[in-house]
Design a protein around this motif. Sequence first.
Motif, mmCIF file in Angstrom:
data_model
loop_
_atom_site.group_PDB
_atom_site.id
_atom_site.type_symbol
_atom_site.label_atom_id
_atom_site.label_comp_id
_atom_site.label_asym_id
_atom_site.label_seq_id
_atom_site.Cartn_x
_atom_site.Cartn_y
_atom_site.Cartn_z
ATOM 1 N N GLY A 1 0.833 -1.212 0.000
ATOM 2 C CA GLY A 1 0.000 0.000 0.000
ATOM 3 C C GLY A 1 0.859 1.249 0.000
ATOM 4 O O GLY A 1 2.078 1.181 -0.134
ATOM 5 N N ARG A 2 0.196 2.395 0.152
ATOM 6 C CA ARG A 2 0.895 3.681 0.179
ATOM 7 C C ARG A 2 1.065 4.128 1.617
ATOM 8 O O ARG A 2 0.217 3.858 2.467
ATOM 9 C CB ARG A 2 0.084 4.770 -0.544
ATOM 10 C CG ARG A 2 -0.061 4.646 -2.016
ATOM 11 C CD ARG A 2 1.139 5.017 -2.814
ATOM 12 N NE ARG A 2 1.765 6.277 -2.440
ATOM 13 C CZ ARG A 2 2.915 6.693 -2.968
ATOM 14 N NH1 ARG A 2 3.543 5.966 -3.876
ATOM 15 N NH2 ARG A 2 3.446 7.830 -2.587
ATOM 16 N N GLU A 3 2.126 4.882 1.855
ATOM 17 C CA GLU A 3 2.372 5.451 3.169
ATOM 18 C C GLU A 3 1.304 6.502 3.509
ATOM 19 O O GLU A 3 0.853 6.609 4.634
ATOM 20 C CB GLU A 3 3.726 6.151 3.118
ATOM 21 C CG GLU A 3 4.542 6.039 4.336
ATOM 22 C CD GLU A 3 5.980 6.461 4.001
ATOM 23 O OE1 GLU A 3 6.856 6.010 4.724
ATOM 24 O OE2 GLU A 3 6.206 7.226 3.041
ATOM 25 N N SER A 4 0.908 7.290 2.513
ATOM 26 C CA SER A 4 -0.001 8.405 2.764
ATOM 27 C C SER A 4 -1.402 8.115 2.230
ATOM 28 O O SER A 4 -1.553 7.687 1.085
ATOM 29 C CB SER A 4 0.543 9.658 2.074
ATOM 30 O OG SER A 4 -0.439 10.662 2.057
ATOM 31 N N VAL A 5 -2.414 8.421 3.061
ATOM 32 C CA VAL A 5 -3.803 8.258 2.581
ATOM 33 C C VAL A 5 -4.130 9.326 1.540
ATOM 34 O O VAL A 5 -5.149 9.236 0.861
ATOM 35 C CB VAL A 5 -4.852 8.389 3.720
ATOM 36 C CG1 VAL A 5 -4.776 7.237 4.681
ATOM 37 C CG2 VAL A 5 -4.746 9.728 4.445
ATOM 38 N N ASP A 6 -3.273 10.327 1.416
ATOM 39 C CA ASP A 6 -3.564 11.417 0.485
ATOM 40 C C ASP A 6 -3.122 11.133 -0.946
ATOM 41 O O ASP A 6 -3.263 11.985 -1.820
ATOM 42 C CB ASP A 6 -2.934 12.721 0.988
ATOM 43 C CG ASP A 6 -3.726 13.267 2.163
ATOM 44 O OD1 ASP A 6 -4.958 13.096 2.153
ATOM 45 O OD2 ASP A 6 -3.120 13.830 3.089
ATOM 46 N N MET A 7 -2.554 9.982 -1.178
ATOM 47 C CA MET A 7 -2.231 9.600 -2.564
ATOM 48 C C MET A 7 -3.234 8.521 -2.978
ATOM 49 O O MET A 7 -3.241 7.422 -2.430
ATOM 50 C CB MET A 7 -0.802 9.058 -2.633
ATOM 51 C CG MET A 7 -0.306 8.900 -4.034
ATOM 52 S SD MET A 7 0.039 10.484 -4.793
ATOM 53 C CE MET A 7 1.781 10.641 -4.429
ATOM 54 N N ILE A 8 -4.074 8.858 -3.921
ATOM 55 C CA ILE A 8 -5.153 7.953 -4.335
ATOM 56 C C ILE A 8 -4.783 7.353 -5.690
ATOM 57 O O ILE A 8 -4.221 8.039 -6.542
ATOM 58 C CB ILE A 8 -6.481 8.750 -4.440
ATOM 59 C CG1 ILE A 8 -6.837 9.354 -3.074
ATOM 60 C CG2 ILE A 8 -7.617 7.878 -4.964
ATOM 61 C CD1 ILE A 8 -7.954 10.386 -3.124
ATOM 62 N N LYS A 9 -5.086 6.055 -5.888
ATOM 63 C CA LYS A 9 -4.906 5.426 -7.201
ATOM 64 C C LYS A 9 -6.275 4.981 -7.679
ATOM 65 O O LYS A 9 -6.883 4.064 -7.123
ATOM 66 C CB LYS A 9 -3.979 4.216 -7.092
ATOM 67 C CG LYS A 9 -2.552 4.531 -7.444
ATOM 68 C CD LYS A 9 -2.272 4.409 -8.927
ATOM 69 C CE LYS A 9 -1.014 5.161 -9.320
ATOM 70 N NZ LYS A 9 -0.516 4.832 -10.648
ATOM 71 N N SER A 10 -6.768 5.612 -8.714
ATOM 72 C CA SER A 10 -8.106 5.298 -9.200
ATOM 73 C C SER A 10 -8.029 4.985 -10.686
ATOM 74 O O SER A 10 -7.600 5.837 -11.478
ATOM 75 C CB SER A 10 -9.019 6.507 -8.945
ATOM 76 O OG SER A 10 -10.346 6.190 -9.258
ATOM 77 N N GLY A 11 -8.381 3.774 -11.063
ATOM 78 C CA GLY A 11 -8.270 3.359 -12.471
ATOM 79 C C GLY A 11 -6.833 3.415 -12.956
ATOM 80 O O GLY A 11 -6.590 3.535 -14.149
ATOM 81 N N GLY A 12 -5.863 3.330 -12.048
ATOM 82 C CA GLY A 12 -4.440 3.403 -12.430
ATOM 83 C C GLY A 12 -3.923 4.830 -12.464
ATOM 84 O O GLY A 12 -2.734 5.058 -12.658
#
Length: 469
Positions: free
Chosen positions: A371-382
């Motif tokens: 996963g990502r360290e930060s919840v503020d980086m979103i991956k949506s549809g790549g």
Amino acid sequence: MTAHIPLLTALSAPDRIDHPAVVTIGEDSISRADLYSAAMAFAERVTGAGRVAIITTATVDTVIAMTGCLFAGVTVVPVPPDAGHAEREHILTDSAARYWVGTGPDEHPLPVIPVDRRARASSSAPAEPPETATALIMYTSGTTGAPKGVLLSRKAIAACIDALAEAWEWNAEDTLVHGLPLFHVHGLVLGVLGALRLGSPLIHTVRPKPESYAAAGGSLYFGVPTVWSRVCEQPDAARALRSARLLVSGSAPLPVPVFDRLTALTGIRPIERYGMSETLITVSTRFRGERRPGWVGLPLSGVRTRVRDENGNDVPRDGVSLGQLQISGPTLFDGYLGQPEKTAESMTADGWFRTGDIVAVESTGFHRIAGRESVDMIKSGGYRIGAGEIEHALLAHPGVAEAAVVGIADPDLGQRIVAYVVGDIDDPEQLSAFVTDHLAFHKRPRQIHFVDALPRNAMGKVQKKLLTG
Ligand code: MCA
Ligand code: AMP
């Protein structure tokens, strides 16, 4: 003296010039010889132009312009075709692009360089630019603020493509198929420059639809996990891919059930590979090697990885202990344009790039992205989307007083963008359209909750964990 490397080797090598159609985009195609000639003519027009912004509609003309700029040693700034006015203005201003290819924006008048497919160069090929020259400035979201320009050199791109060619045994015998956007690393660096460097004909399906992938009849297919999950939803389309050599997934985690279903329908275990705009592709499973669901494989040739805990200590390579992935190697970027502090923050003192991804590595060297360290980086549809960028766009609406944006698990998109809004507005459609108009279609919140207050801690900071959980 600097060693020069031809970036688009297969396109410019004289022995390959007579190869048949090299790029097909939708219904349109161009032969290798015609692409080479038109790109050389374009190169002649743009030589010395500094930075050129190209609106990356999926067309053959876009490929001619891109190739011409690279022949001429002119830096390309890819612009999303649906960029809203704020995002486009930011990209043009920040990059200081001096010319524009495509339909120029009224509010930012730049001279437009037209693409003429029939034009032919009057002089011989320009000298190959130095390998350290910046080929692309790729805009990508951070957790906060506007997207940053990632400086990618010719040598980093060449190193990445060559390492993938080795890992996947990708060569001119392959026909590459994908329908990914041409303003990110996946669709552009791998999906166009990879094909032009290695000599494999490219079929770009304009959009990555399962039925178009099925009809293309290629040997090597690229997709983000959303694409593969949609392919699995159409079993006939999936079965049509049985004759392919490789199906490759990247840009976001491929869910294990999608890996298994794709394998069952196509008879092919997909290749998974991991990368970032800043590092290009760095870890992958191999054509000849284990392809394990949920794991992205081994570092590519020349790439080194290490996993550190929050105190900077090495995390055991036992396959379960988690830590932050750091990368070094020839595919790394040259920094964020005009942001030396952000560049410095992204690197360790000894020159490794901090990915912000949390991983486990086992003793065999296999990597699992947790996963990502930060919840503020979103991956949506790549797509990589910074929560801060969308919050900023929402706050520009006069009816919005406060906004918090999070990524929520979504079976189709991986994560979907969800906004929590405090203010005087209660029409989600209008607010979503406002974001599309400012930023881009894929950055619009898919769901908006209107609330009386955002959950905050004693310091006044929004507690996003309460919104995602
Ligand atoms: C699409 N639609 C639009 C627009 N785009 N309408 C108005 N304006 C637009 N700009 C419409 C479509 O026509 C369609 O309508 C409907 O919206 C849904 O379209 P679709 O394309 O399916 O959209 P989506 O569901 O939002 O997108 C899913 C997707 C997309 C196709 C998977 O997210 C995508 O292309 N992702 C790729 C991202 C990527 O390349 N990332 C790489 C980053 P109708 O249904 O009526 O036709 S590079 C990277 O991550 C690194 C280095 C790496 O590791 O690769
Ligand atoms: P971008 O800079 O848009 O290329 O996004 C890079 C991010 O995408 C990485 O930091 C990862 O979080 C994610 N990513 C890319 N490839 C994979 C993969 N195969 N599995 C999981 N996450 C991935």
